[in-house]
Design a protein around this motif. Structure first.
Motif, mmCIF file in Angstrom:
data_model
loop_
_atom_site.group_PDB
_atom_site.id
_atom_site.type_symbol
_atom_site.label_atom_id
_atom_site.label_comp_id
_atom_site.label_asym_id
_atom_site.label_seq_id
_atom_site.Cartn_x
_atom_site.Cartn_y
_atom_site.Cartn_z
ATOM 1 N N THR A 61 -22.310 125.822 51.175
ATOM 2 C CA THR A 61 -23.278 126.429 50.261
ATOM 3 C C THR A 61 -24.687 126.428 50.848
ATOM 4 O O THR A 61 -25.554 127.186 50.402
ATOM 5 C CB THR A 61 -23.249 125.707 48.896
ATOM 6 O OG1 THR A 61 -23.735 126.575 47.876
ATOM 7 C CG2 THR A 61 -24.079 124.428 48.914
ATOM 8 N N SER A 130 -27.809 133.385 39.694
ATOM 9 C CA SER A 130 -27.700 132.406 40.778
ATOM 10 C C SER A 130 -28.591 132.798 41.946
ATOM 11 O O SER A 130 -28.454 133.879 42.514
ATOM 12 C CB SER A 130 -26.247 132.316 41.246
ATOM 13 O OG SER A 130 -26.165 131.659 42.493
ATOM 14 N N HIS A 132 -28.568 131.342 44.911
ATOM 15 C CA HIS A 132 -27.759 131.349 46.126
ATOM 16 C C HIS A 132 -26.972 132.650 46.257
ATOM 17 O O HIS A 132 -26.930 133.244 47.344
ATOM 18 C CB HIS A 132 -26.799 130.160 46.123
ATOM 19 C CG HIS A 132 -27.409 128.868 46.563
ATOM 20 N ND1 HIS A 132 -28.423 128.257 45.855
ATOM 21 C CD2 HIS A 132 -27.145 128.064 47.632
ATOM 22 C CE1 HIS A 132 -28.755 127.118 46.468
ATOM 23 N NE2 HIS A 132 -28.000 126.990 47.549
ATOM 24 N N ALA A 133 -26.340 133.089 45.158
ATOM 25 C CA ALA A 133 -25.557 134.324 45.211
ATOM 26 C C ALA A 133 -26.457 135.524 45.484
ATOM 27 O O ALA A 133 -26.110 136.409 46.282
ATOM 28 C CB ALA A 133 -24.799 134.519 43.905
ATOM 29 N N THR A 137 -26.332 137.654 49.085
ATOM 30 C CA THR A 137 -26.035 139.084 49.060
ATOM 31 C C THR A 137 -27.161 139.882 49.696
ATOM 32 O O THR A 137 -26.912 140.791 50.508
ATOM 33 C CB THR A 137 -25.810 139.558 47.618
ATOM 34 O OG1 THR A 137 -24.798 138.759 47.002
ATOM 35 C CG2 THR A 137 -25.380 141.016 47.594
ATOM 36 N N VAL A 168 -20.609 136.034 51.457
ATOM 37 C CA VAL A 168 -21.126 136.255 50.102
ATOM 38 C C VAL A 168 -20.166 135.773 49.016
ATOM 39 O O VAL A 168 -20.557 134.958 48.166
ATOM 40 C CB VAL A 168 -21.516 137.724 49.895
ATOM 41 C CG1 VAL A 168 -21.959 137.952 48.456
ATOM 42 C CG2 VAL A 168 -22.629 138.125 50.864
ATOM 43 N N PRO A 169 -18.899 136.220 48.990
ATOM 44 C CA PRO A 169 -18.011 135.725 47.933
ATOM 45 C C PRO A 169 -17.744 134.228 48.031
ATOM 46 O O PRO A 169 -17.551 133.568 47.001
ATOM 47 C CB PRO A 169 -16.722 136.538 48.127
ATOM 48 C CG PRO A 169 -16.793 137.051 49.518
ATOM 49 C CD PRO A 169 -18.239 137.250 49.808
ATOM 50 N N MET A 172 -20.620 132.518 46.384
ATOM 51 C CA MET A 172 -20.485 132.667 44.936
ATOM 52 C C MET A 172 -19.487 131.643 44.386
ATOM 53 O O MET A 172 -19.725 131.003 43.358
ATOM 54 C CB MET A 172 -20.043 134.095 44.598
ATOM 55 C CG MET A 172 -21.087 135.151 44.943
ATOM 56 S SD MET A 172 -20.461 136.859 44.876
ATOM 57 C CE MET A 172 -20.172 137.031 43.110
ATOM 58 N N ARG A 175 -20.889 127.936 44.217
ATOM 59 C CA ARG A 175 -21.835 127.602 43.150
ATOM 60 C C ARG A 175 -21.112 127.262 41.846
ATOM 61 O O ARG A 175 -21.542 126.395 41.099
ATOM 62 C CB ARG A 175 -22.807 128.762 42.922
ATOM 63 C CG ARG A 175 -23.548 129.205 44.167
ATOM 64 C CD ARG A 175 -24.110 128.056 44.966
ATOM 65 N NE ARG A 175 -25.258 127.448 44.286
ATOM 66 C CZ ARG A 175 -25.809 126.301 44.651
ATOM 67 N NH1 ARG A 175 -25.305 125.606 45.656
ATOM 68 N NH2 ARG A 175 -26.857 125.825 43.986
ATOM 69 N N HIS A 181 -23.568 126.577 38.424
ATOM 70 C CA HIS A 181 -23.720 127.935 37.915
ATOM 71 C C HIS A 181 -22.471 128.360 37.169
ATOM 72 O O HIS A 181 -21.356 127.925 37.478
ATOM 73 C CB HIS A 181 -23.959 128.937 39.052
ATOM 74 C CG HIS A 181 -25.366 128.940 39.554
ATOM 75 N ND1 HIS A 181 -26.425 129.392 38.793
ATOM 76 C CD2 HIS A 181 -25.898 128.552 40.733
ATOM 77 C CE1 HIS A 181 -27.547 129.285 39.497
ATOM 78 N NE2 HIS A 181 -27.250 128.770 40.668
ATOM 79 N N VAL A 186 -23.347 133.992 39.064
ATOM 80 C CA VAL A 186 -23.144 134.442 40.445
ATOM 81 C C VAL A 186 -22.828 135.934 40.489
ATOM 82 O O VAL A 186 -23.259 136.636 41.410
ATOM 83 C CB VAL A 186 -22.046 133.617 41.154
ATOM 84 C CG1 VAL A 186 -22.461 132.153 41.245
ATOM 85 C CG2 VAL A 186 -20.698 133.746 40.470
ATOM 86 N N PHE A 190 -25.099 138.735 42.484
ATOM 87 C CA PHE A 190 -24.533 139.719 43.406
ATOM 88 C C PHE A 190 -24.955 141.135 43.013
ATOM 89 O O PHE A 190 -25.419 141.920 43.853
ATOM 90 C CB PHE A 190 -23.011 139.589 43.404
ATOM 91 C CG PHE A 190 -22.297 140.677 44.160
ATOM 92 C CD1 PHE A 190 -22.224 140.637 45.543
ATOM 93 C CD2 PHE A 190 -21.701 141.739 43.496
ATOM 94 C CE1 PHE A 190 -21.574 141.642 46.248
ATOM 95 C CE2 PHE A 190 -21.046 142.741 44.192
ATOM 96 C CZ PHE A 190 -20.982 142.695 45.573
#
Length: 225
Positions: A61, A130, A132-133, A137, A168-169, A172, A175, A181, A186, A190
């Motif tokens: 992550t 999110s 991070h997501a 992305t 990317v996935p 997601m 998280r 999350h 997420v 995206f």
């Protein structure tokens, strides 16, 4: 019709993603926790969370953490500057910075608390969307755009594009796995970033910092990065 979608297809996709992300925000504001949030986390908790996998998820992550992405962006900026393509490095950094600002604005508007389940990492701030997501992305998606348009399509380049797309996935998933999350967070991250890339970042940067790198008359993208 084909010509219309060839010209405006990405913009249509961006608008659809923006509508979907906003709809998720409205649903979250109205219902707080969606059925998909409970169902997906419960399945992950029942079938996947384990002492052996958790350290791997925590490490992976970091590929979309603020520190991790800043380090990668700085390294790319230095490498590209050395190769006399500093503007591409600036475009990468600017794309990431604007995305981060947008994420904070949306979080402040929605103000969704983080899940009440056990957090396997320490996170602060609001949950939707999110970060991070959204960052993964926007950042890795922009790198994919650069590779596809400004590098010759060798097997190595395609392999790198697939690898970047796979990040990317997985981010997601991490998280939700870590309990910080909801699945809707997420997914919204995206969707917001796809809309950001297609409607704002790529069109603006293509006409400014990336403009001198446009493909030639023969349609062959130059090897700029």
């Amino acid at each position: 019709m084909h010509a219309f979608f060839s010209r405006f297809g990405w913009q249509i996709l961006g608008v659809l993603c923006l509508v979907g992300a906003v709809a998720l925000g409205v649903a979250v504001h109205t219902y707080h926790i969606l059925p998909m949030d409970t169902a997906i986390y419960d399945w992950i908790h029942a079938h996947m969370i384990s002492p052996g996998l958790t350290p791997v998820v925590r490490a992976f992550t970091q590929l979309a953490s603020a520190v991790g992405l800043i380090v990668i962006a700085v390294v790319l900026l230095i490498v590209l500057a050395v190769r006399h393509h500093a503007r591409i490095g600036v475009a990468i950094a600017l794309n990431l910075a604007v995305e981060a600002a947008l994420n904070e604005v949306i979080k402040a508007i929605v103000q969704r608390p983080r899940p009440s389940v056990e957090h396997l990492v320490v996170e602060r701030g609001f949950s939707f969307p999110s970060g991070h997501a959204m960052a993964a992305t926007a950042f890795y998606g922009f790198l994919i755009y650069l590779l596809y348009h400004y590098r010759r399509h060798t097997a190595a380049v395609w392999a790198l594009i697939v690898a970047l797309g796979a990040i990317v996935p997985v981010i997601m998933f991490t998280r939700v796995y870590l309990g910080v999350h909801y699945a809707s967070d997420v997914l919204a991250g995206f969707l917001f970033s796809i809309a950001y890339l297609t409607l704002l970042s790529v069109p603006v940067l293509r006409c400014t910092l990336l403009r001198p790198l446009s493909a030639g008359a023969d349609g062959q993208a130059p090897t700029a990065v």
